[in-house]
Write an enzyme that holds these catalytic residues in place. Structure first.
Site, PDB file in Angstrom:
ATOM      1  N   GLN A   1     -10.266  -0.727  -3.875  1.00  0.00           N
ATOM      2  CA  GLN A   1      -9.140  -1.441  -3.504  1.00  0.00           C
ATOM      3  C   GLN A   1      -8.811  -2.098  -4.555  1.00  0.00           C
ATOM      4  O   GLN A   1      -7.467  -2.643  -4.902  1.00  0.00           O
ATOM      5  CB  GLN A   1      -8.800  -1.607  -2.080  1.00  0.00           C
ATOM      6  CG  GLN A   1      -7.519  -2.236  -1.412  1.00  0.00           C
ATOM      7  CD  GLN A   1      -6.922  -1.168  -1.306  1.00  0.00           C
ATOM      8  OE1 GLN A   1      -6.814   0.496  -0.930  1.00  0.00           O
ATOM      9  NE2 GLN A   1      -5.867  -1.512  -2.030  1.00  0.00           N
TER      10      GLN A   1
ATOM     11  N   HIS B   1      -7.250   1.985   4.126  1.00  0.00           N
ATOM     12  CA  HIS B   1      -8.312   3.208   3.382  1.00  0.00           C
ATOM     13  C   HIS B   1      -9.325   2.681   3.896  1.00  0.00           C
ATOM     14  O   HIS B   1     -10.260   4.031   3.715  1.00  0.00           O
ATOM     15  CB  HIS B   1      -7.743   3.532   2.025  1.00  0.00           C
ATOM     16  CG  HIS B   1      -6.348   3.711   2.024  1.00  0.00           C
ATOM     17  ND1 HIS B   1      -6.440   5.451   1.923  1.00  0.00           N
ATOM     18  CD2 HIS B   1      -5.330   3.377   1.848  1.00  0.00           C
ATOM     19  CE1 HIS B   1      -4.707   5.982   1.855  1.00  0.00           C
ATOM     20  NE2 HIS B   1      -4.395   4.649   1.821  1.00  0.00           N
TER      21      HIS B   1
ATOM     22  N   GLU C   1       5.949   3.994   3.787  1.00  0.00           N
ATOM     23  CA  GLU C   1       5.343   4.990   3.449  1.00  0.00           C
ATOM     24  C   GLU C   1       5.348   6.238   4.735  1.00  0.00           C
ATOM     25  O   GLU C   1       4.598   6.174   5.001  1.00  0.00           O
ATOM     26  CB  GLU C   1       4.022   4.209   3.247  1.00  0.00           C
ATOM     27  CG  GLU C   1       4.118   3.513   1.830  1.00  0.00           C
ATOM     28  CD  GLU C   1       3.191   3.072   2.058  1.00  0.00           C
ATOM     29  OE1 GLU C   1       1.419   3.637   2.218  1.00  0.00           O
ATOM     30  OE2 GLU C   1       2.761   2.039   0.631  1.00  0.00           O
TER      31      GLU C   1
ATOM     32  N   TRP D   1       4.418   9.192   3.744  1.00  0.00           N
ATOM     33  CA  TRP D   1       3.143  10.091   3.490  1.00  0.00           C
ATOM     34  C   TRP D   1       2.048   9.520   4.340  1.00  0.00           C
ATOM     35  O   TRP D   1       0.996  10.229   4.174  1.00  0.00           O
ATOM     36  CB  TRP D   1       2.930  10.276   2.348  1.00  0.00           C
ATOM     37  CG  TRP D   1       2.847   8.804   1.276  1.00  0.00           C
ATOM     38  CD1 TRP D   1       1.527   7.553   1.418  1.00  0.00           C
ATOM     39  CD2 TRP D   1       3.604   8.396   0.826  1.00  0.00           C
ATOM     40  NE1 TRP D   1       1.737   6.725   1.161  1.00  0.00           N
ATOM     41  CE2 TRP D   1       3.213   6.962   0.262  1.00  0.00           C
ATOM     42  CE3 TRP D   1       5.306   8.082   0.657  1.00  0.00           C
ATOM     43  CZ2 TRP D   1       3.745   6.001  -0.979  1.00  0.00           C
ATOM     44  CZ3 TRP D   1       6.060   7.039  -0.366  1.00  0.00           C
ATOM     45  CH2 TRP D   1       4.981   5.817  -0.679  1.00  0.00           C
ATOM     46  N   HIS D   2       1.844   8.021   5.039  1.00  0.00           N
ATOM     47  CA  HIS D   2       0.519   7.447   5.316  1.00  0.00           C
ATOM     48  C   HIS D   2       0.584   7.629   6.116  1.00  0.00           C
ATOM     49  O   HIS D   2       1.107   6.963   7.151  1.00  0.00           O
ATOM     50  CB  HIS D   2       0.543   5.429   4.741  1.00  0.00           C
ATOM     51  CG  HIS D   2      -0.091   4.947   5.054  1.00  0.00           C
ATOM     52  ND1 HIS D   2      -1.252   4.526   3.779  1.00  0.00           N
ATOM     53  CD2 HIS D   2      -0.750   4.517   5.925  1.00  0.00           C
ATOM     54  CE1 HIS D   2      -1.653   3.209   4.446  1.00  0.00           C
ATOM     55  NE2 HIS D   2      -1.828   3.435   5.289  1.00  0.00           N
TER      56      HIS D   2
END
Length: 326
Positions: free
Chosen positions: A181, A209, A259, A261-262
């Protein structure tokens, strides 16, 4: 003799002039007409340029007037005594200090008012048994759980159900270490600057993440929004324990742009409760997401314990492997 006269008449036009002269006259007339059209076009072009020039001059004059007025107003402020400036600076500092102090305990106050339980364990923060990671709350640099097997199983089940509806879902990105990250964020910051990078990427230690409970589905392109896959994901992900972590219209709460997709794994009960509320996770738990409060929030004033658990919610934190058991 008469035949010769008739032949001469046939070689002449209706006005007694030769045909060649009539053709020449028509050609000359056409040439003059084209020349006049060109002149008209040139006059129109000159007139247009004159009008545009006058407009530009008028705009320039207006801008100069505005600049003079603004400068004059600024000059009045600049002419104030230095003592007033120092006083204002000191007052500003005091106000900022008060704001910081107030913000330092704001999340705890919210938790007390709404009966949220905030705890810290091994450098991580839990609110109502949910591990919270955002711009305010971070993870230790050595926290490396990899992908949660429970979260992965839930995703696989969800992808299988989506396939039955003709929808393809796959993991584009999942677990990301602190070091990964850090590298990713630094690349964004180098390319776009820190402020722009903070809108689309997390600073190291502040990325979901790193929890191993987060997946980016299919793509991280804005074009994913509104697709059949994105719509299906938003409609059904809570059934499998996930939430859309950064929903549209909540940018000021989450600290990140939309987002679709997150997704973040919370477990079915919590995910459905958050989704049904219409709130983002920060709103649901009553916490902030702002880097300037990060150190204040992760302070010793929070309740701490060696092991955090909430068996009623099916949530358990093991100090050895940091894996969630649902």
């Amino acid at each position: 003799m008469n035949n010769q006269t008739n032949n001469e008449n046939l070689s002449q036009g209706t006005n007694g002039q030769p045909d060649e002269y009539s053709a020449y006259r028509d050609e000359e007339y056409e040439r003059m007409r084209i020349e006049m059209e060109k002149r008209r076009a040139e006059r129109r072009a000159r007139e247009h340029r004159r009008v545009m020039k006058n407009r530009i001059i008028a705009i320039a004059i207006l801008l100069v007037i505005i600049f003079v007025i603004v400068k004059a107003c600024g000059g009045k402020s600049d002419n104030k005594p230095a003592a007033d400036s120092s006083s204002q600076t000191e007052s500003t500092k005091q106000a900022e200090a008060k704001t910081t102090t107030k913000k330092k305990t704001s999340d705890n106050s919210k938790a007390e008012e709404t009966k949220h339980k905030i705890e810290q364990s091994n450098g991580m923060t839990f609110v109502d048994g949910i591990l919270i990671v955002n711009k305010t709350y971070s993870l230790p640099s050595d926290y490396a759980p990899c992908v949660s097997t429970v979260a992965q199983k839930a995703f696989d089940d969800m992808a299988a159900a989506a396939a039955q509806d003709g929808i393809t879902l796959f993991v584009n990105s999942s677990y990301r270490s602190y070091q990964d990250q850090e590298s990713l964020y630094n690349s964004y910051a180098a390319e776009r600057g820190t402020e722009a990078a903070d809108e689309v990427s997390s600073r190291p230690g502040h990325s979901e993440h790193q929890t191993g409970l987060t997946f980016d589905v299919n793509t991280t392109e804005d074009s994913f929004a509104g697709t059949p896959e994105a719509n299906w994901l938003a409609e059904h992900c809570a059934e499998y324990g996930f939430i859309i972590r950064y929903p549209e219209g909540k940018e000021d709460k989450t600290g990140y742009v939309y987002e679709p997709w997150h997704i973040r794994y919370l477990g079915k009960e919590k995910a459905q409760a958050v989704t049904k509320s219409g709130l983002c996770l920060e709103e649901y738990l009553g916490v902030t997401s702002d880097y300037k409060y990060a150190e204040d929030q992760n302070c010793s004033s929070l309740n701490t314990s060696d092991t955090q658990s909430s068996q009623a919610d099916g949530y358990y934190q093991d100090n050895t492997n940091y894996d969630y058991q649902y």
